[in-house]
Structure formats: structure tokens, C-alpha cells
Design an enzyme around this catalytic site. Structure first.
Site, PDB file in Angstrom:
ATOM      1  N   TYR A 103       0.862  -1.181   0.000  1.00 20.54           N
ATOM      2  CA  TYR A 103       0.000   0.000   0.000  1.00 20.54           C
ATOM      3  C   TYR A 103       0.895   1.226   0.000  1.00 20.54           C
ATOM      4  CZ  TYR A 103      -3.290   3.555   1.579  1.00 20.54           C
ATOM      5  OH  TYR A 103      -4.056   4.693   1.674  1.00 20.54           O
ATOM      6  N   GLU A 190      -3.651   7.429  -4.165  1.00 24.02           N
ATOM      7  CA  GLU A 190      -3.522   6.165  -3.437  1.00 24.02           C
ATOM      8  C   GLU A 190      -3.305   4.998  -4.405  1.00 24.02           C
ATOM      9  OE1 GLU A 190      -6.154   4.513   0.151  1.00 24.02           O
ATOM     10  OE2 GLU A 190      -6.970   3.967  -1.797  1.00 24.02           O
TER      11      GLU A 190
END
Ligand code: GDP
Ligand code: MN
Length: 391
Positions: A103, A190
Site C-alpha cells: 500500500y 492512493e
């Protein structure tokens, strides 16, 4: 403004970040054509992903691999309802052979007034889940406001995430996220997952590389004027109808939970008006700034917007005429009332430029007026309470 994955990936590529190829298909036939192209280029399967502006598409069945039947898989995903959003298009790309998922995100940290980078080796799952179950698994660091993400910071982040085997790419991507934030005035960039994927290399051997497999970008609406073309990426489904109407009419409108619709010019006056409504015992239904120099048509649009909220049972109009002319606003109110679908008690206070002319118009049209703002707020709250009791 939230961007669809495909559009977000386009911005990442423009900033030089590694993203596997993709196409967007609106029909199963288009999906099949794209799949055949990727198969001709050597992919033995394709990934088909719903393009909707919600997270967790994978879990909801909106991300599927297709070996042969791309058309059938796309047909199943198109039209699907994911968290209240209808899938109208899909992304088609060569299926990635994933080795590991990470992530990595850049977000605007308003409190620190810096860009915050968050990274985790626990990729592919929603970061909120990681934050709750295992907060120490998320590495956080701030970019420098003037210099961006410095190389040593990016390396530190990459090591902490366990990406030392892909250090160069990890550094480039982390810095690229900050560059992307700044290039488009984004609030969030993101990548989840940032993935190590296995790909055929030049000499037939497989190579591993780090790629942005998913992308989510939200842009600062207030900065869109600085970026011609980005507005075109807005998804009409994303916006609440009242937000769309407000934007198109050039009004600043924020819906709230109360019953008293407020129409004001100037953001400061709008906030003060809401405070006075609260002090008089009422609850504002909205924040609405019609802006400086608003003419009759804008006033009518604002009125329609206020009345579209069924909870509104009284309206307070508070105009301080400067560039905005009081008589123009009064004219707009008269026009709006002639057209409006339902009758709601309205209290009007107009002072400043052409207030006298406005007063004549309002008196002729039998509008309820108030001389002071306190009086206007009290009258509006009383009208709302009376309407509430009657209902
Ligand atoms: P999200 O669920 O909306 O975040 O959609 P993602 O694009 O992140 O996909 C969800 C998950 O599907 C990823 O975490 C991967 O595990 C998997 N996935 C996505 N694309 C591929 C792919 O090309 N190949 C494989 N094997 N899995 C994929
Ligand atoms: Mn994802």
C-alpha cells in the site's frame, strides 16, 4: 472530485509512473476486442475491473480475471450495482502475475500543512482495516513543503515497507506520488495495491517489477480552475444532484440537516446568518452564498435549490448590497416565487445598494421583510416552528 481508476492511471503515466497497460470498454464487445489485443501481445488472461467511484470493488465482485471469456465476464460486471453505483464501464488489461501487494499513498495532511506519505507491506486490503487492526504496520512520513519527498526519505520509506529489492522503483514511485499531488492539486493519490509483478523479460526469463496496479485520485475542487481539462474527467454519477445544480449556477452551496433555508451573499455573512438562526433556536438547512453581483436569474436558481430540499419549511434571505443590487435580488425573489412548486414562508432582509428600491418591490409583492438580522432570524425560526407544528 474523485477520478475513475482509468483516469487516475492516465495522470500517473503522465507523471512517469509505471502502470500496466489498460483500455476502457463500455460494452462486452469492446471488452472482447481489448482482450484480444492483449492476448495477441502475449497475455494469457485479462483482468476486467468495474469503473465505479467506490473502494472494495474486488470484494464486491467487480474485479475478475478472464482466460477466454472476456465478453461474458465484462457482461456480468457491466450493469452490476456496487455499493449503490451502477457499473457503466470496465477497465480491461493484461492480468498481472502478482508476487506481493503493498500500500502506498500520498494524502494532504491539513493539520501539518504538508503532504503525508503512508506506506504498508499490508497491501491489497483496505487501509482503514490495517489502521484499526495493526496500526504499526503503516509507515508515515511528511514530504518537505518546498523540496518535496527527499531521496533519503523515499529510501527510508521503501526499506520500512520491505521493498529493498525494488529500491530504485519504490523511490521513484514514492516521489512520483508527491509530484502527482502537486501537479494536479490532488488531495489524495492512493496506490493499493502497489504490486511486485512477474513478467516475461527480454531473454525469455521472468523479471519482477514494481507497478501501480490500482489508482485512486481525488482532486481539490477549488483548484480545478488551475487545470484546464481535468473538469472533463468528472463522473456525473459521483455528484449529488443539488451539488451539480449549484456548481452549474455558480453558487456555493452546502446542504445541512435543518429546516430553514438560507440565501445570503458572501461566505462570512452566510456563516453569521447561520449562527443567528441557531441562536434564535432554529436549524439552518444549508449554507448558500449567491456570491457578489448576483442577478435575478441566479437568485431564482438559488431559490429552486433551497426548495428542492423537502425538509425546508421556511426561508431566510439576507442580502447586504454592495456590488449586488438589492432591487435585482428582490426581482429575482419575485420571479422565483412565481415559478416555485411549493409555498414556503419567507423572510427577507435587504440592506445596502438599492435597498429602498428593493423595499418597494418587496412590499408590492407582499413579502415578509425584516429591518434587522436578529428580527429576520427570529421571524424565520417562528415561521419554521409554526410549519413544523402544523405538519
Ligand atoms: P479494489 O478492490 O476496488 O481496490 O480493486 P483493485 O484493483 O485493488 O483489485 C482488488 C484486488 O484484485 C487486488 O488487490 C488484487 O489482489 C486483485 N487483482 C487486481 N488486478 C489483478 C490482476 O491483474 N491480476 C491478479 N492476479 N489479481 C488482480
Ligand atoms: Mn485497490
Amino acid at each position: 472530485m474523485k477520478l475513475q481508476e482509468a483516469d487516475a492511471k492516465g495522470l500517473l503515466v503522465a507523471q512517469g509512473l509505471p502502470v500496466p497497460p489498460w483500455s476502457v470498454a463500455h460494452t462486452p464487445t469492446e471488452a472482447r476486442a481489448a482482450a484480444e489485443r492483449y492476448r495477441d501481445e502475449g497475455a494469457d488472461a485479462v483482468v476486467i475491473k468495474a469503473q465505479v467511484l467506490v473502494g472494495g470493488r474486488g470484494k464486491a465482485g467487480g474485479v475478475k480475471l478472464a482466460k477466454g471469456a472476456a465478453e461474458t465476464v465484462a457482461a456480468a460486471i457491466l450493469g452490476m450495482d456496487i455499493k449503490g453505483m451502477t457499473v457503466r464501464k470496465v477497465l480491461v488489461g493484461p492480468a498481472a502475475d502478482i508476487v506481493a501487494e503493498y500500500y502506498l499513498a500520498a494524502v494532504l495532511d491539513r493539520a501539518e500543512r504538508r503532504i503525508l506519505l503512508m506506506g504498508s507491506a499490508e497491501g491489497g486490503v483496505e487501509i482503514e482495516t490495517v489502521a484499526e487492526a495493526n496500526p504499526e504496520a503503516i509507515i508515515r512520513l511528511h514530504a518537505d513543503p518546498a523540496l518535496g519527498l527527499l531521496p533519503f526519505q523515499a529510501r527510508r520509506l521503501a526499506f520500512a515497507m520491505g521493498l529493498e529489492a525494488h529500491l530504485k522503483d519504490a523511490v521513484r514511485i514514492a516521489q512520483g506520488l508527491v509530484t502527482t499531488m502537486r501537479a494536479y492539486d490532488a488531495d489524495l493519490v492512493e496506490i493499493n495495491p502497489l504490486a511486485v509483478v512477474r513478467e516475461p523479460g527480454a531473454d525469455g526469463a521472468t523479471v519482477e517489477r514494481l507497478v501501480c496496479l490500482d489508482a485512486k485520485i481525488t482532486l481539490d475542487d477549488s483548484a480545478l480552475a488551475r487545470h484546464p481539462g481535468l473538469e472533463d474527467l468528472r463522473d456525473p454519477d459521483e455528484e449529488a444532484p443539488e451539488d451539480k445544480a449549484a456548481r452549474e449556477a455558480g453558487l456555493t452551496f452546502i446542504k445541512l440537516d435543518g429546516t430553514i433555508g438560507c440565501m445570503v451573499n458572501g461566505a462570512g455573512l452566510a456563516m453569521a446568518t447561520m449562527d443567528l438562526v441557531k441562536r434564535a433556536g432554529g436549524e439552518p438547512a444549508n449554507f448558500l452564498d449567491i456570491g457578489g453581483g448576483a442577478r435575478a436569474d441566479k437568485v431564482a436558481a438559488a431559490m429552486a435549490l433551497i426548495l428542492s430540499d423537502p425538509k425546508v419549511n421556511a426561508i431566510l434571505v439576507n442580502i447586504f448590497g454592495g456590488i449586488t443590487r438589492g432591487d435585482e435580488v428582490a426581482q429575482g425573489l419575485i420571479e422565483a416565487r412565481a415559478q416555485q412548486a411549493r409555498d414556503v414562508p419567507m423572510v427577507v432582509r435587504i440592506v445596502g445598494t438599492n435597498a429602498a428600491e428593493a423595499a418597494v418591490l418587496l412590499a408590492q409583492a407582499r413579502f415578509e421583510t425584516a429591518a434587522t438580522l436578529d428580527e429576520a432570524a427570529e421571524k424565520a425560526v417562528a415561521a419554521s416552528q409554526a410549519a413544523g407544528t402544523a405538519a
